[in-house]
Design an enzyme around this catalytic site. Structure first.
Site, PDB file in Angstrom:
ATOM      1  N   ASN A 105      37.052 -26.239  17.442  1.00 30.51           N
ATOM      2  CA  ASN A 105      38.175 -27.064  16.931  1.00 30.51           C
ATOM      3  C   ASN A 105      38.331 -26.187  15.599  1.00 30.51           C
ATOM      4  O   ASN A 105      38.206 -26.360  15.188  1.00 30.51           O
ATOM      5  CB  ASN A 105      37.858 -28.297  16.949  1.00 30.51           C
ATOM      6  CG  ASN A 105      40.268 -28.735  17.429  1.00 30.51           C
ATOM      7  OD1 ASN A 105      40.627 -27.905  16.603  1.00 30.51           O
ATOM      8  ND2 ASN A 105      39.680 -29.950  16.967  1.00 30.51           N
TER       9      ASN A 105
ATOM     10  N   GLU B  72      28.778 -36.221  23.536  1.00 29.05           N
ATOM     11  CA  GLU B  72      28.731 -34.501  22.567  1.00 29.05           C
ATOM     12  C   GLU B  72      27.405 -34.318  23.695  1.00 29.05           C
ATOM     13  O   GLU B  72      26.552 -34.805  23.749  1.00 29.05           O
ATOM     14  CB  GLU B  72      28.447 -34.455  21.754  1.00 29.05           C
ATOM     15  CG  GLU B  72      29.732 -34.405  20.578  1.00 29.05           C
ATOM     16  CD  GLU B  72      29.736 -34.530  19.436  1.00 29.05           C
ATOM     17  OE1 GLU B  72      28.515 -34.347  18.667  1.00 29.05           O
ATOM     18  OE2 GLU B  72      30.447 -34.261  18.866  1.00 29.05           O
TER      19      GLU B  72
ATOM     20  N   SER C 165      35.496 -33.067  21.034  1.00 29.38           N
ATOM     21  CA  SER C 165      36.158 -31.919  20.210  1.00 29.38           C
ATOM     22  C   SER C 165      36.727 -31.177  20.221  1.00 29.38           C
ATOM     23  O   SER C 165      36.534 -29.666  21.456  1.00 29.38           O
ATOM     24  CB  SER C 165      35.252 -31.148  18.673  1.00 29.38           C
ATOM     25  OG  SER C 165      35.022 -30.580  17.920  1.00 29.38           O
ATOM     26  N   GLY C 166      37.847 -30.511  19.741  1.00 31.45           N
ATOM     27  CA  GLY C 166      39.152 -29.618  19.967  1.00 31.45           C
ATOM     28  C   GLY C 166      40.169 -30.414  21.955  1.00 31.45           C
ATOM     29  O   GLY C 166      41.044 -29.630  21.880  1.00 31.45           O
TER      30      GLY C 166
ATOM     31  N   GLY D 124      33.978 -37.678  20.960  1.00 28.00           N
ATOM     32  CA  GLY D 124      33.529 -38.261  22.905  1.00 28.00           C
ATOM     33  C   GLY D 124      32.284 -37.378  22.224  1.00 28.00           C
ATOM     34  O   GLY D 124      31.358 -37.305  22.319  1.00 28.00           O
TER      35      GLY D 124
ATOM     36  N   SER E  24      38.815 -29.855  13.387  1.00 26.04           N
ATOM     37  CA  SER E  24      38.467 -30.812  13.708  1.00 26.04           C
ATOM     38  C   SER E  24      37.801 -32.051  13.050  1.00 26.04           C
ATOM     39  O   SER E  24      37.320 -32.053  12.452  1.00 26.04           O
ATOM     40  CB  SER E  24      36.517 -30.483  14.579  1.00 26.04           C
ATOM     41  OG  SER E  24      36.002 -31.021  14.732  1.00 26.04           O
ATOM     42  N   SER E  25      38.294 -33.470  14.173  1.00 35.57           N
ATOM     43  CA  SER E  25      37.668 -34.756  12.315  1.00 35.57           C
ATOM     44  C   SER E  25      36.407 -34.755  12.897  1.00 35.57           C
ATOM     45  O   SER E  25      35.506 -34.540  14.291  1.00 35.57           O
ATOM     46  CB  SER E  25      38.897 -36.014  13.350  1.00 35.57           C
ATOM     47  OG  SER E  25      39.429 -36.326  13.697  1.00 35.57           O
TER      48      SER E  25
ATOM     49  N   THR F  69      43.222 -35.585  17.412  1.00 31.16           N
ATOM     50  CA  THR F  69      43.891 -36.063  16.011  1.00 31.16           C
ATOM     51  C   THR F  69      45.363 -36.051  16.686  1.00 31.16           C
ATOM     52  O   THR F  69      46.412 -36.589  16.608  1.00 31.16           O
ATOM     53  CB  THR F  69      43.133 -35.310  15.528  1.00 31.16           C
ATOM     54  OG1 THR F  69      42.140 -35.231  15.447  1.00 31.16           O
ATOM     55  CG2 THR F  69      44.030 -35.973  14.310  1.00 31.16           C
TER      56      THR F  69
END
Length: 1108
Positions: free
Chosen positions: A157, A389, A107-108, A387, A160-161, A112
């Site tokens: 992020n 984690e 994330s970040g 991704g 973040s998605s 996206t």
């Protein structure tokens, strides 16, 4: 001449990690840092792109950059995400290979944004056109909608998605986009009810409260104050750089572009408001007489407002929060819920409501952006998924996310090795097996149907008795204790008994990216993901149309006692489907890396990047790529780049490129074991060999530059000398020219003076002669004029005298004749002679009037309004009556010429006037056109013999019409037949009957008020003909068709009169959907007439040119 470029030109660090020498984790990080410090955020590992998030805008995504990378070789320019997107698009367009682009990272890291860049590049380089641009705009505008409902602010992020997204973009044979299909994976619905500190709920909640108008909030019963809603965290409600109000307007506009109807948007906002209201419902305990506690709602105001939004009876939902009904076979048991269970039910309903709304949004977007054509499409998939984690506290969500990444790593290694092996076989290079870590053993540990962790978790959730997270961990310790990648403090494996880094309520899995510690707390509940049946049934009872679609299991008529699939099983199935889909496509990889945790530019944190490099398996990727040959290049560009290193190949090699490369490598004395020759490429084993060639090339280029400078300087000096010499010649020539011009001007001036004096003397002499000659001519003219005047006056006096004599004789003769007549008439004159003379005069006048009228009568046409003028005023009455009698007589004569068929035609014309006059702009142009009826001569034309035999009755009208297609607004030619009993539509080419509609099934006909030929045949609901819906047709003989349909209805005694609706906007039923047909005035274009276009799935717009 085109300048050839390469990845190796002006390289900062190493652009392709395969060429990194020496290869180690430290050198890998140093190369990334060096490139990041110089704003080079993209680096290759073969065909894999590593993307570093710069946390700022860079000028590398301009339209000029798009054109720079368009149709260029992958290694021809410096690393860029556009190079990978172009390679994938050209492979899809030119080689007909389906593509997929896998974007991974934590994330970040910029996943996206990377997916947006790929889609924007493909949209920029594919074809143009109105329909293509519309599809591209819909595909791009689906992102803001999904981001609003699926993204949130996290500590890592700001956007973040919180879900995985896979989009299949479909293209036609030209490479133009036709549509797309989106699949979503594992929305983090637990965020709806609870957010970690420093994070927000999903964007849409804040956007709605910040950007909606006061009227909208009033309708949704909401307040702008975030603090009034328990589900919204307050410590991060406002994010710097995020304008929630502007983003809400962007989302509304994007939903309109994608194709959402206004009532659908309103329904979605009502459900979002309902989730906020649901979070404000609180419970209190209440003791019952039997000693048990049950829950009661504290303040019912929020519950009431929520029920009003969703159209649910308040008492039904209140009971569902207080009781739970359990059904087993034929028995029903109702138990009360305590306060904790009631809160669990409330949160479960909120999570399910939002999750199902998100799934419906994805389905609705797919309905709008799906390809309309049924032919085979080329597909490019873009996978933007979470991704690997590793958090301090890892739970069920991290477990299945990491399982998905294990599967992606497995398919990544398999496809990379397969691609390498296929290239070696294609080029005729011997393939040697490559040693690498196969993570299939880890995937099997998780997904094995018998002893896998997911299977045991499902078994624990389904077994009877007391089920807790501890019993699940005990089962894992029993079955997985001996697995080399599973670690637990409570397992029978003695080496972990004293491992104090491993708590008792946790287990650890050694993933390909490293060890991850999972806390079992919540595994069972999150895998169950239960929603009480009472709540489902309460939701199904709502009057809200969208709610019924989201909770189909709540239908009492379809009660299913079978336990629903667990969250783990559903995700495992989805991942399996995704893997099968990816294996059918050519993969392209983008690995996103976050340089720091501060979301700041120019900061590179070694430990954080090293951690990501490890769990993304980038070093493993480089080793697999370098296990055979580190570098390969086609013979032509290789020879073009290094030909200056050998005298035999410089400056031009005349033979085949491979032979030139062989001569070059032999001349450079490169060891034979360092390279191999393929069929179309040369393969270099060690990067040192490539760097040796580059160093030799750099030195040679310096020598060539010196030689070019020497030749240039000599050329420049020679050019300067020749220029000076040429200038001297030009200056001398100009001076000589000036001197000669000066001498010529002096001579010319003297000559002019002499000539002027001579000409003046000659002119004065000639003037004197002309003046004398003129005076002589004037004297002669004057004398002649006086003589002619005298002669004329004499003749005039003689003629006047003669005329007076003749006039006197005539007057005397006239008087004499009058006297004679009067004497003779007195013999016959009587007292009543005046009246007879008057009657005689009147009779002669009338006779003359009628004889004149005979010759001046107008034509026999009834519409001729001409009539001769009356000669005398006393004839006014006669004149008018004769005109009326004549008109009646010629109308009778004209009607007597009519046949029965012609009378019917005029009756139809009269009926058309009653229906359309002053109501439709097309009517005046149809008045002068006769109604032929059978325009195709269907009974005589042998082409339609089969169609004529298929129709039993007499054909009243046969014409070619256009049947309008709802999908694109275009017309298809059809033969239109009208009989006294039915309407028949047939194929124009084959004559095959496509549809036959009995006239009693036709309910009404709708037309516009404008000058178009569109009309809709609306069929009665429930009739056999209405299964496929109404017909939207276009004809040049619209007035005649509608008139004949109306006459048949009027003359038939067993049917109702046909209703004709004339309006610029009406609804047409297409199968199960109603589509609005709207007519608008458009400016007349070059030769174009009426055009029909599909604006969205519920609207067809007909543009009618403005008539002059």
């Amino acid at each position: 001449m085109e300048v050839k470029t390469s990845l190796l030109d002006n390289m900062i660090g190493v652009g392709d990690m395969v060429l990194l020498e020496p290869l180690s984790e430290d050198s890998f990080l140093d190369n990334l840092r060096k490139r990041f410090d110089h704003n080079e955020i993209y680096t290759y590992i073969g065909s894999v792109v590593i993307s570093m998030n710069p946390y700022r805008s860079l000028p590398i995504y301009t339209p000029d950059k798009v054109e720079e990378y368009r149709n260029r070789n992958f290694y021809e320019l410096s690393p860029h995400i556009y190079a990978l997107a172009d390679e994938a698009y050209r492979s899809l367009r030119d080689q007909d290979k389906d593509q997929c682009i896998l974007i991974t990272g934590e994330s970040g890291a910029g996943k996206t944004e990377a997916s947006k860049l790929v889609m924007s590049y493909v949209a920029a380089v594919c074809g143009k056109g109105q329909e293509v641009n519309k599809v591209k705009e819909q595909l791009l505008q689906s992102n803001p909608v999904l981001e609003a409902f699926g993204n949130a602010k996290t500590v890592r992020n700001d956007n973040s998605s919180r879900f995985g997204k896979y989009m299949d973009i479909e293209f036609d044979f030209k490479g133009d986009p036709l549509g797309g299909v989106i699949s979503n994976y594992l929305l983090e619905k637990s965020r709806v009810v609870k957010q970690p500190r420093g994070e927000r709920n999903f964007h849409i909640f804040y956007q709605l409260l910040s950007g909606a108008s006061d009227d909208t909030l009033k309708q949704l019963k909401l307040d702008r104050d975030f603090s009034k809603y328990n589900y919204l965290s307050l410590d991060s409600a406002v994010v710097n750089g995020l304008d929630d109000a502007a983003n809400f307007r962007t989302v509304r506009n994007a939903m309109q572009i994608v194709g959402f109807m206004e009532d659908e948007v309103q329904s979605v906002l009502e459900l979002v408001a309902a989730v906020l209201k649901l979070g404000n419902i609180e419970f209190k305990p209440e003791s019952r007489c039997n000693g048990t506690d049950e829950s009661r709602i504290k303040d019912k105001n929020d519950l009431k407002e929520m029920c009003e939004l969703l159209g649910i009876e308040q008492s039904v939902l209140e009971r569902a929060f207080s009781y739970r009904t359990v059904e087993a076979k034929m028995e029903k048991v109702s138990t009360t819920l305590n306060v904790s269970q009631a809160y669990y039910a409330r949160d479960a309903l909120a999570k399910n409501l939002y999750s199902r709304l998100f799934t419906w949004l994805v389905s609705r977007i797919n309905e709008s952006i799906k390809a309309q054509a049924k032919t085979r499409h080329k597909v490019m998939g873009v996978l933007d998924i979470y991704g690997f984690e590793i958090f301090e506290d890892n739970s069920f969500e991290q477990f299945i996310i990491n399982y998905c990444n294990e599967k992606l790593q497995q398919i990544f290694i398999e496809l990379t090795l397969r691609e390498e092996q296929e290239e070696y076989v294609r080029e005729g290079i011997e393939w040697t097996n490559i040693e690498y870590f196969n993570n299939a053993i880890i995937c099997d540990l998780i997904e094995n149907n018998q002893n896998g962790i997911l299977a045991m978790l499902d078994e624990e959730c389904l077994r009877p008795g007391t089920v807790t997270d501890e019993t699940f961990l005990d089962k894992l310790n029993t079955i997985c204790a001996e697995h080399q990648h599973f670690e637990s403090r409570l397992s029978k494996n003695s080496k972990f008994l004293t491992d104090h880094s491993l708590p008792h309520n946790c287990f650890r899995i050694q993933h390909y990216a490293g060890k991850v510690l999972y806390r079992v707390e919540g595994f069972v509940d999150k895998n169950n993901d239960l929603l009480y049946r009472d709540l489902s049934q309460a939701m199904y009872k709502a009057n809200h149309s969208l709610i019924k679609q989201l909770f189909p299991e709540g239908n009492p008529a379809k009660v299913n006692l079978k336990r629903p699939l667990t969250a783990g099983s559903q995700f495992k199935t989805s991942v399996g489907t995704l893997m099968k889909n990816l294996q059918t496509k050519n993969p392209n990889y983008i690995r996103c890396i976050k340089p720091n945790d501060k979301k700041a530019s120019h900061i590179f944190t070694d430990s954080l990047v090293r951690h990501q490099v490890r769990y993304l398996g980038l070093m493993e990727n480089v080793r697999v790529r370098r296990a055979g040959y580190a570098f390969r290049q086609a013979y032509e560009p290789c020879l073009e780049r290094y030909k200056m290193l050998c005298k035999k190949t410089w400056p031009h090699w005349r033979g085949p490129a491979r032979e030139g490369v062989e001569v070059l490598m032999a001349d450079l004395q490169v060891p034979a074991e360092e390279f191999s020759y393929g069929r179309s490429k040369i393969f270099i084993r060690n990067p040192r060999t490539l760097f040796f060639l580059e160093e030799r090339r750099r030195q040679c280029l310096q020598d060539l530059a010196t030689l070019i400078q020497k030749i240039y300087r000599g050329w420049k000096c020679r050019s300067q000398f020749l220029l000076l010499k040429q200038s001297q010649i030009v200056v001398a020539a100009w001076y000589r020219r000036f001197a000669q011009q000066k001498k010529y001007q002096n001579i010319k001036s003297a000559t002019t003076v002499v000539q002027s004096y001579t000409r003046g003397w000659q002119a004065r002499k000639l003037l004197r002669e002309l003046k004398y000659q003129k005076r002589c001519e004037e004297a002669v003219t004057t004398i002649a004029a006086f003589w002619h005047g005298t002669q004329a006056r004499r003749e005039l006096r003689r003629l006047k005298e003669e005329a007076r004599r003749k006039h006197a004789v005539a007057v005397i003769w006239a008087y004499w004749q009058g006297l004679k007549v009067r004497r003779e008439y007195r013999k016959f004159f009587r007292a009543n002679a005046g009246k007879k003379i008057y009657d005689f005069t009147i009779q002669r006048i009338m006779q003359k009037y009628f004889l004149g009228l005979k010759t001046t009568l107008p034509s026999m046409s009834p519409i001729d309004k001409n009539w001769p003028a009356r000669p005398y005023r006393f004839l006014d009455g006669v004149h008018t009556e004769l005109r009326r009698i004549f008109h009646l007589w010629r109308c009778k004569k004209y009607r007597g010429q009519f046949t029965e068929e012609r009378k019917a035609v005029y009756e139809e014309k009269l009926e058309a006037s009653e229906i359309f006059k002053d109501k439709k702009a097309l009517y005046p142009s149809s008045v002068s056109q006769p109604f032929k009826g059978d325009y195709l001569e269907i009974s005589k034309n042998p082409k339609y013999q089969k169609l004529n035999s298929a129709v039993d009755e007499k054909v009243l009208l046969a014409d070619v019409v256009n049947k309008i297609n709802r999908a694109n607004g275009k017309g298809t030619a059809r033969i239109f037949l009208l009989t006294k009993k039915s309407v028949v539509l047939a194929d124009q080419k084959t004559g095959q009957v496509k549809a036959s509609v009995p006239l009693p099934d036709v309910a009404s006909v709708s037309v516009s008020t404008q000058s178009d030929g569109f009309f809709a045949l609306k069929l009665k609901e429930g009739s056999a003909s209405a299964v496929k819906g109404d017909f939207l047709l276009s004809s040049e003989h619209l007035i005649e068709i509608i008139t004949k349909l109306h006459r048949i209805g009027v003359t038939a005694a067993d049917r109702e009169q046909l209703n004709i609706d004339i309006s610029d906007e009406f609804l047409v039923q297409f199968k199960q959907d109603k589509v609005c047909v709207k007519f608008i005035q458009g400016g007349p274009k070059n030769g174009s007439g009426v055009s029909c276009k599909r604006k969205n799935n519920r609207l067809l717009e007909v543009s009618v040119p403005t008539t002059a």
